[in-house]
Structures are given as C-alpha cells and as structure tokens.
Enzyme design. Structure first.
Site, PDB file in Angstrom:
ATOM      1  N   HIS A 246      52.510 -10.004 -26.640  1.00 11.74           N
ATOM      2  CA  HIS A 246      52.426  -8.819 -27.502  1.00 11.74           C
ATOM      3  C   HIS A 246      53.623  -8.787 -28.457  1.00 11.74           C
ATOM      4  O   HIS A 246      54.777  -8.873 -28.026  1.00 11.74           O
ATOM      5  CB  HIS A 246      52.382  -7.549 -26.642  1.00 11.74           C
ATOM      6  CG  HIS A 246      51.096  -7.420 -25.885  1.00 11.74           C
ATOM      7  ND1 HIS A 246      51.030  -7.026 -24.580  1.00 11.74           N
ATOM      8  CD2 HIS A 246      49.813  -7.663 -26.288  1.00 11.74           C
ATOM      9  CE1 HIS A 246      49.753  -7.015 -24.201  1.00 11.74           C
ATOM     10  NE2 HIS A 246      48.994  -7.397 -25.212  1.00 11.74           N
TER      11      HIS A 246
ATOM     12  N   GLU B  75      56.944  -6.432 -28.240  1.00  9.96           N
ATOM     13  CA  GLU B  75      57.714  -6.394 -26.991  1.00  9.96           C
ATOM     14  C   GLU B  75      58.879  -7.376 -27.073  1.00  9.96           C
ATOM     15  O   GLU B  75      58.912  -8.397 -26.404  1.00  9.96           O
ATOM     16  CB  GLU B  75      56.775  -6.673 -25.812  1.00  9.96           C
ATOM     17  CG  GLU B  75      55.656  -5.634 -25.747  1.00  9.96           C
ATOM     18  CD  GLU B  75      54.497  -5.991 -24.796  1.00  9.96           C
ATOM     19  OE1 GLU B  75      54.592  -7.011 -24.093  1.00  9.96           O
ATOM     20  OE2 GLU B  75      53.514  -5.222 -24.769  1.00  9.96           O
TER      21      GLU B  75
ATOM     22  N   ARG C 126      51.031  -5.096 -32.233  1.00  5.98           N
ATOM     23  CA  ARG C 126      50.826  -5.603 -30.857  1.00  5.98           C
ATOM     24  C   ARG C 126      50.035  -6.927 -30.815  1.00  5.98           C
ATOM     25  O   ARG C 126      50.354  -7.837 -30.067  1.00  5.98           O
ATOM     26  CB  ARG C 126      50.061  -4.522 -30.085  1.00  5.98           C
ATOM     27  CG  ARG C 126      49.482  -4.949 -28.740  1.00  5.98           C
ATOM     28  CD  ARG C 126      48.779  -3.752 -28.099  1.00  5.98           C
ATOM     29  NE  ARG C 126      47.988  -4.087 -26.934  1.00  5.98           N
ATOM     30  CZ  ARG C 126      48.449  -4.107 -25.679  1.00  5.98           C
ATOM     31  NH1 ARG C 126      49.721  -3.841 -25.448  1.00  5.98           N
ATOM     32  NH2 ARG C 126      47.654  -4.398 -24.682  1.00  5.98           N
TER      33      ARG C 126
ATOM     34  N   HIS D  40      56.353  -9.116 -20.248  1.00  2.77           N
ATOM     35  CA  HIS D  40      56.018  -8.048 -21.200  1.00  2.77           C
ATOM     36  C   HIS D  40      57.070  -6.943 -21.130  1.00  2.77           C
ATOM     37  O   HIS D  40      57.969  -6.977 -20.308  1.00  2.77           O
ATOM     38  CB  HIS D  40      54.661  -7.424 -20.827  1.00  2.77           C
ATOM     39  CG  HIS D  40      53.483  -8.321 -21.021  1.00  2.77           C
ATOM     40  ND1 HIS D  40      52.510  -8.082 -21.963  1.00  2.77           N
ATOM     41  CD2 HIS D  40      53.110  -9.463 -20.390  1.00  2.77           C
ATOM     42  CE1 HIS D  40      51.595  -9.033 -21.907  1.00  2.77           C
ATOM     43  NE2 HIS D  40      51.925  -9.886 -20.949  1.00  2.77           N
TER      44      HIS D  40
ATOM     45  N   GLU E 227      56.684  -6.308 -16.383  1.00  2.00           N
ATOM     46  CA  GLU E 227      56.962  -5.386 -17.500  1.00  2.00           C
ATOM     47  C   GLU E 227      58.431  -5.014 -17.415  1.00  2.00           C
ATOM     48  O   GLU E 227      58.850  -4.326 -16.482  1.00  2.00           O
ATOM     49  CB  GLU E 227      56.102  -4.116 -17.380  1.00  2.00           C
ATOM     50  CG  GLU E 227      54.594  -4.355 -17.507  1.00  2.00           C
ATOM     51  CD  GLU E 227      54.101  -4.289 -18.949  1.00  2.00           C
ATOM     52  OE1 GLU E 227      54.915  -4.181 -19.885  1.00  2.00           O
ATOM     53  OE2 GLU E 227      52.871  -4.347 -19.133  1.00  2.00           O
TER      54      GLU E 227
HETATM   55  C1  7B6 Z   1      48.463  -7.144 -16.377  1.00  2.98           C
HETATM   56  C2  7B6 Z   1      48.549  -5.782 -17.013  1.00  2.98           C
HETATM   57  C3  7B6 Z   1      48.551  -4.677 -21.279  1.00  2.98           C
HETATM   58  C4  7B6 Z   1      47.675  -0.715 -24.552  1.00  2.98           C
HETATM   59  C5  7B6 Z   1      46.973   0.625 -24.748  1.00  2.98           C
HETATM   60  C6  7B6 Z   1      51.031  -3.189 -21.996  1.00  2.98           C
HETATM   61  C7  7B6 Z   1      52.374  -1.745 -23.441  1.00  2.98           C
HETATM   62  C8  7B6 Z   1      51.343  -1.298 -24.473  1.00  2.98           C
HETATM   63  C9  7B6 Z   1      49.076   1.079 -25.218  1.00  2.98           C
HETATM   64  C10 7B6 Z   1      48.831   1.815 -23.896  1.00  2.98           C
HETATM   65  C11 7B6 Z   1      53.485  -0.693 -23.277  1.00  2.98           C
HETATM   66  C12 7B6 Z   1      52.996   0.685 -22.802  1.00  2.98           C
HETATM   67  C13 7B6 Z   1      53.586   2.653 -21.366  1.00  2.98           C
HETATM   68  C14 7B6 Z   1      47.735   1.204 -25.898  1.00  2.98           C
HETATM   69  C15 7B6 Z   1      47.370   1.526 -23.622  1.00  2.98           C
HETATM   70  C16 7B6 Z   1      49.084  -0.423 -24.999  1.00  2.98           C
HETATM   71  N1  7B6 Z   1      50.116  -0.886 -24.053  1.00  2.98           N
HETATM   72  O1  7B6 Z   1      51.635  -1.308 -25.624  1.00  2.98           O
HETATM   73  C17 7B6 Z   1      54.026   1.281 -21.868  1.00  2.98           C
HETATM   74  C18 7B6 Z   1      53.387   3.589 -22.525  1.00  2.98           C
HETATM   75  C19 7B6 Z   1      52.411   3.029 -23.532  1.00  2.98           C
HETATM   76  C20 7B6 Z   1      52.850   1.626 -23.999  1.00  2.98           C
HETATM   77  N2  7B6 Z   1      51.809  -2.093 -22.148  1.00  2.98           N
HETATM   78  O2  7B6 Z   1      50.705  -3.862 -22.936  1.00  2.98           O
HETATM   79  N3  7B6 Z   1      50.643  -3.512 -20.729  1.00  2.98           N
HETATM   80  C21 7B6 Z   1      49.817  -4.644 -20.414  1.00  2.98           C
HETATM   81  O3  7B6 Z   1      48.150  -5.761 -21.675  1.00  2.98           O
HETATM   82  O4  7B6 Z   1      47.965  -3.596 -21.535  1.00  2.98           O
HETATM   83  C22 7B6 Z   1      49.441  -4.586 -18.957  1.00  2.98           C
HETATM   84  C23 7B6 Z   1      48.827  -5.852 -18.472  1.00  2.98           C
HETATM   85  N4  7B6 Z   1      47.380  -7.958 -16.899  1.00  2.98           N
HETATM   86 ZN    ZN Z   2      52.527  -6.496 -23.283  1.00  7.21          ZN
END
Ligand code: 7B6
Ligand code: ZN
Length: 304
Positions: free
Chosen positions: A62, A65, A120, A191, A265
């Site tokens: 992403h 990050e 992202r 991440h 994370e």
């Molecule tokens: C193992 C799990 C992912 C996706 C949608 C991840 C970041 C992110 C936003 C939240 C950071 C979070 C908590 C929109 C839901 C985005 N997620 O940008 C931190 C507050 C919100 C932002 N998190 O990307 N997490 C992984 O791929 O979604 C988890 C992967 N496979």
């Molecule tokens: Zn990520």
C-alpha cells in the site's frame, strides 16, 4: 543526493547495498509494475553453503504506508551489519535465505511522493479515459477474491481488480512464491498502521488449521514488544482482529502451503496514522524486528 527512501532512492540503495555486500546479497528481478518499474527482490544469505529453507518479506503493498518500505531497508541494513554479531540474526541467516521485496507497489509509492500522499492502490489504468485509477493489490490475490470486504468499483480504495492476479505486481509476487513454495516456509507482509500481528484468515472467519500455534506465536511477539518497548500490539486472525479482507497476499500464501503467514501492521494506532514522524521510525522498526525474529526462529525450530 536524493532521499534514500524516495522511489528512486530505493533503487539506488538496492543497487549500492548489493554491490557493497555481494557475498551476502543477490538481486532478483521478479517482474515489473504497471508503469514498468522493476520489482527487485533482495536475497540475503549467511556466509555458508546452500540451505533449503527460506522466508519472504514484502513491504509497501500500500503506497501511503511509508513506514513499511522504511522497515524493509532498515531490516536489510540491520541484517548486514549484525550478521555474526547478533545471535538471532546470525541464526536466521545461517538457516534460511531471506527474500525481501522493499516496495511491492513502486508506482503508487512514487505517486504518494509526488502527487497524493494518501494514495493506497497501484496505478493501473483500466481503459484509457476511465475516471478511476488503481487496484488494491491486497485485494487482488486469489483468496475468496472480491467477496465481502473488497469492492468491485474501480473508484473505491479496496477495488479488487478485474480478476485475481490481474495486476502485474500481485502476479509477479504470486509467480515467484509458486516457484519457491517448497523452500519458503514463512511469509510476512509489512503494513501500517494499527499495531497488529495478523495471521490467516482475513478472507473469512474460518480458523486456520494451525490457528493455535499462530495465536501463541503472535501472542509471544506481542508480549515481548510490550515488555521491551512498552507498546501495545493486538494479535489474532485478520477477519476477527481488523476486518474481513478477501484477496490478501497472506491468505493466498497460506493456502499455497506456507503455513507461517503473517501481516504485521506497524505503528501507530492513529495519532499520526500514515504520517508517522521520522523520530518514531527507530522504535517502530525495533518492534517489527522483534516480531520478525520471533516468528523466524520459531519456523527454523519447527520446519526441516
Ligand atoms: C491481512 C489484513 C488491508 C481499507 C478500507 C489496511 C489501512 C487502510 C481503509 C479502512 C490502515 C487503516 C485503521 C479503507 C478500510 C483501508 N485500510 O488504509 C488503519 C484506520 C483506517 C486505516 N489498513 O490496509 N489493512 C490491511 O489490506 O485492508 C489488512 C490486511 N490480509
Ligand atoms: Zn496496508
């Protein structure tokens, strides 16, 4: 001199590091991004004969990050500097090859440096003239692809793409792991942010066959991070701990047969979010390093 962690800086750094440490580092081209940037994997090995155990770590799936690519660079520097001085990194490099992809999404990463810090996805264009750009590479793998937790709208941040592995970045990683699946015993994807140590599954609420082992292992890492660095990391299967997220690289690698598969994370828990101040980098990296060491040493002990 450009900033070493900018998109061009990282290419420069990979090149320089592999030349300075040609005895321990090889660079492997595994593919290229949508905009044709090379995807370089660094293969780290101890000064010893061949082994048939390996781990994989990727950073920067992403774009926004930024602590993730920084950790991959930091980890490589640490490994090269402390091999034969620190017992854990020595044991790792003596017993496994370490494949590191510092930036899985170079096009998106570059875009966050030049145009939109909060980007992202990758930068793939569906058809010329289409309004929305980019696929979420962590929804593009073949693990209950594009079910609940992903979007089929190209304008959404979790757009899953046209089909599994439609994106060259995801395809390059999947192809490499498929061709190394007999040796790669540990998969780690780095991440931010949230401070969580996650393992399969994220694509469903099913329990992985070795759930208890992975739970104990991430619990141990979380406990040690709290003890040594006074910081709190949640741990558990992705779907229950963060949210349903189908099409992720860790679930896909797990189903390929890599039974130790994780998404870490890193910092923080939302105070600065993706804009983690540089002064936080050392501690964030030390916390992640501890988790990487604990999982890698467990894998060395428990696989042949
Ligand atoms: C193992 C799990 C992912 C996706 C949608 C991840 C970041 C992110 C936003 C939240 C950071 C979070 C908590 C929109 C839901 C985005 N997620 O940008 C931190 C507050 C919100 C932002 N998190 O990307 N997490 C992984 O791929 O979604 C988890 C992967 N496979
Ligand atoms: Zn990520």
């Amino acid at each position: 001199m450009q900033n070493l962690t900018s998109h061009n800086g990282i290419y420069f750094w990979i090149n320089q590091t592999s030349q300075e440490h040609s005895d321990m580092v090889k660079v492997i081209l595994i593919g290229s991004s949508f905009e044709k940037r090379p995807l370089h994997v660094m293969k780290l090995s101890g000064r010893r004969g061949a082994v048939n155990r390996a781990m994989w770590m990727d950073c920067g799936i992403h774009a926004r990050e930024w602590i993730a690519p920084a950790f991959c660079l930091w980890f490589v520097n640490y490994a090269l500097r402390f091999y034969s001085h620190n017992s854990e990194i020595t044991e790792m490099l003596n017993n496994m090859d370490i494949y590191i992809l510092p930036v899985m999404n170079p096009d998106g990463y570059k875009y966050t440096w030049t145009t939109d810090r909060m980007w992202r996805k990758n930068r793939s264009v569906l058809k010329e003239g289409s309004e929305c750009v980019g696929v979420d590479l962590n929804r593009n793998f073949d693990a209950r692809w594009c079910t609940k937790g992903a979007s089929n709208d190209p304008c959404d941040p979790t757009y899953c793409g046209q089909y599994p592995e439609s994106e060259p970045e995801a395809q390059a990683v999947a192809k490499f792991l498929r061709s190394h699946k007999d040796t790669v015993k540990l998969y780690i994807s780095i991440h931010s942010y949230s401070q969580m140590l996650l393992f399969p599954y994220s694509c469903s609420y099913d329990e992985a066959p070795n759930h208890n082992e992975l739970l104990e292992l991430t619990k141990e890492a979380s406990t040690k991070i709290r003890r040594y660095y006074r910081n709190h990391y949640k741990y558990g299967p992705g779907a229950k701990t963060i949210y349903l997220a189908p099409g992720g690289s860790d679930d896909w690698a797990y189903n390929l047969g890599i039974k130790y598969s994780f998404t870490f994370e890193l910092q923080d828990r939302g105070r600065y979010g993706f804009l983690l101040p540089p002064s936080f980098i050392p501690q964030a990296c030390n916390e992640a390093l501890l988790a990487v060491k604990i999982t890698a040493l467990h894998v060395i002990k428990n696989t042949q």
